[in-house]
Scaffold this active site. Sequence first.
Site, PDB file in Angstrom:
ATOM      1  N   ASP A  28     -11.736 -15.398   3.812  1.00 31.28           N
ATOM      2  CA  ASP A  28     -10.713 -15.439   4.864  1.00 31.28           C
ATOM      3  C   ASP A  28     -10.200 -16.862   5.131  1.00 31.28           C
ATOM      4  OD1 ASP A  28      -9.063 -14.440   6.790  1.00 31.28           O
ATOM      5  OD2 ASP A  28     -10.602 -14.285   8.330  1.00 31.28           O
ATOM      6  N   ARG A  32      -3.876 -19.458   6.835  1.00 28.04           N
ATOM      7  CA  ARG A  32      -3.908 -20.613   7.745  1.00 28.04           C
ATOM      8  C   ARG A  32      -4.002 -21.926   6.971  1.00 28.04           C
ATOM      9  NH1 ARG A  32      -8.618 -18.366  11.148  1.00 28.04           N
ATOM     10  NH2 ARG A  32      -8.495 -16.793   9.517  1.00 28.04           N
ATOM     11  N   THR A  74      -8.039  -1.971   2.806  1.00 23.42           N
ATOM     12  CA  THR A  74      -7.123  -0.824   2.955  1.00 23.42           C
ATOM     13  C   THR A  74      -6.024  -1.163   3.967  1.00 23.42           C
ATOM     14  OG1 THR A  74      -8.792   0.060   4.468  1.00 23.42           O
ATOM     15  CG2 THR A  74      -8.688   1.073   2.307  1.00 23.42           C
ATOM     16  N   ASN A  76      -4.682  -4.283   4.257  1.00 21.38           N
ATOM     17  CA  ASN A  76      -3.841  -5.394   3.773  1.00 21.38           C
ATOM     18  C   ASN A  76      -2.470  -4.953   3.236  1.00 21.38           C
ATOM     19  OD1 ASN A  76      -6.634  -7.436   2.613  1.00 21.38           O
ATOM     20  ND2 ASN A  76      -5.513  -7.527   4.538  1.00 21.38           N
TER      21      ASN A  76
HETATM   22  C1  FPP Z   1      -7.722 -13.319   3.678  1.00 16.44           C
HETATM   23  O1  FPP Z   1      -7.084 -14.498   4.142  1.00 16.44           O
HETATM   24  C2  FPP Z   1      -7.518 -13.194   2.235  1.00 16.44           C
HETATM   25  C3  FPP Z   1      -6.955 -12.119   1.611  1.00 16.44           C
HETATM   26  C4  FPP Z   1      -6.502 -10.927   2.339  1.00 16.44           C
HETATM   27  C5  FPP Z   1      -6.742 -12.105   0.141  1.00 16.44           C
HETATM   28  C6  FPP Z   1      -7.854 -12.702  -0.665  1.00 16.44           C
HETATM   29  C7  FPP Z   1      -7.373 -12.855  -2.054  1.00 16.44           C
HETATM   30  C8  FPP Z   1      -7.682 -13.857  -2.878  1.00 16.44           C
HETATM   31  C9  FPP Z   1      -8.649 -14.922  -2.559  1.00 16.44           C
HETATM   32  C10 FPP Z   1      -6.994 -13.977  -4.217  1.00 16.44           C
HETATM   33  C11 FPP Z   1      -7.282 -12.931  -5.231  1.00 16.44           C
HETATM   34  C12 FPP Z   1      -8.718 -12.612  -5.458  1.00 16.44           C
HETATM   35  C13 FPP Z   1      -9.379 -12.644  -6.632  1.00 16.44           C
HETATM   36  C14 FPP Z   1     -10.726 -12.005  -6.681  1.00 16.44           C
HETATM   37  C15 FPP Z   1      -8.864 -13.265  -7.854  1.00 16.44           C
HETATM   38  P1  FPP Z   1      -5.841 -14.345   5.129  1.00 16.44           P
HETATM   39  O2  FPP Z   1      -4.616 -14.176   4.320  1.00 16.44           O
HETATM   40  O3  FPP Z   1      -6.102 -13.212   6.085  1.00 16.44           O
HETATM   41  O4  FPP Z   1      -5.838 -15.719   5.865  1.00 16.44           O
HETATM   42  P2  FPP Z   1      -5.440 -15.992   7.376  1.00 16.44           P
HETATM   43  O5  FPP Z   1      -6.423 -15.259   8.235  1.00 16.44           O
HETATM   44  O6  FPP Z   1      -5.555 -17.470   7.491  1.00 16.44           O
HETATM   45  O7  FPP Z   1      -4.029 -15.497   7.550  1.00 16.44           O
END
Ligand code: FPP
Length: 248
Positions: A28, A32, A74, A76
């Site tokens: 996560d 940000r 699910t 996202n």
């Molecule tokens: C959460 O951060 C992250 C995700 C929903 C996506 C995670 C995906 C990857 C790291 C890339 C692909 C994965 C692999 C295994 C190659 P957020 O977007 O919710 O961050 P925020 O809370 O700061 O908005």
Amino acid sequence: MTLFNRRQKQDAQVDFQNLPRHIAIIMDGNGRWAKKRNMPRSYGHGVGAETFRTIATYCKEIGLEYLTVYAFSTENWKRSQEEVGAIMGLLKKYLLEAIGQMERDRVKMEFFGDLSALTPELQELCEQTREISKRYDGCQVNICLNYGGRDEIVRAAKAYAQDCLEGKADPNHLTEERFGGYLFSKGVPDPELIIRPSGELRLSNFLPWQSAYSEFYFTDVLWPDFDKEELHRAIAAFQHRSRRFGGV
Ligand code: FPP
């Protein structure tokens, strides 16, 4: 920097002979991290994917048996088409590279989640990765894709009910262990340690069944900045916990 912060930032002492078997991570903070740099969220996911690669490789090096990461939930799908497309593109890139390097890396890969919602191309790549993985028995990396913990439990309950209807299962003989055999995580021990970076203090539908006795490690570090030292801190914190499983 306060004395407390300075002390916290020292590299933690990890007992590598006594690692947890299974670590799970909620990756996560990508959005940000990018926002802080005036960059699009997809840029944060790209750097987050690199962090995943580094941490997965390191986990294999230190002899961890299982690593599970939350890549796409699910929920996202509610994000913009552009962002969903960027994450799917990163997954495709990662899987193509992983398939090419599996013989060298010998990392086993599995996927938890309903893959039927992914494009046929991504489904095929996941299937290929799974097939090749059958040849290896080293570190297993589980990628949660279109995964939701409650969805997993409902699916398991449906599959179990169906087996009861067909006479293959008897509710009088249902145990936690048998029920676990209907989950995406069948055959994988529960994670002893769950790590959530980015300062959020919740589970967000990640492994609710499997985390019943997990230890949690929360850190303010955003996922793209997560590194081996932070992993050491998480493992060292875990190694100092007293796990009683309801006993004394
Ligand atoms: C959460 O951060 C992250 C995700 C929903 C996506 C995670 C995906 C990857 C790291 C890339 C692909 C994965 C692999 C295994 C190659 P957020 O977007 O919710 O961050 P925020 O809370 O700061 O908005």
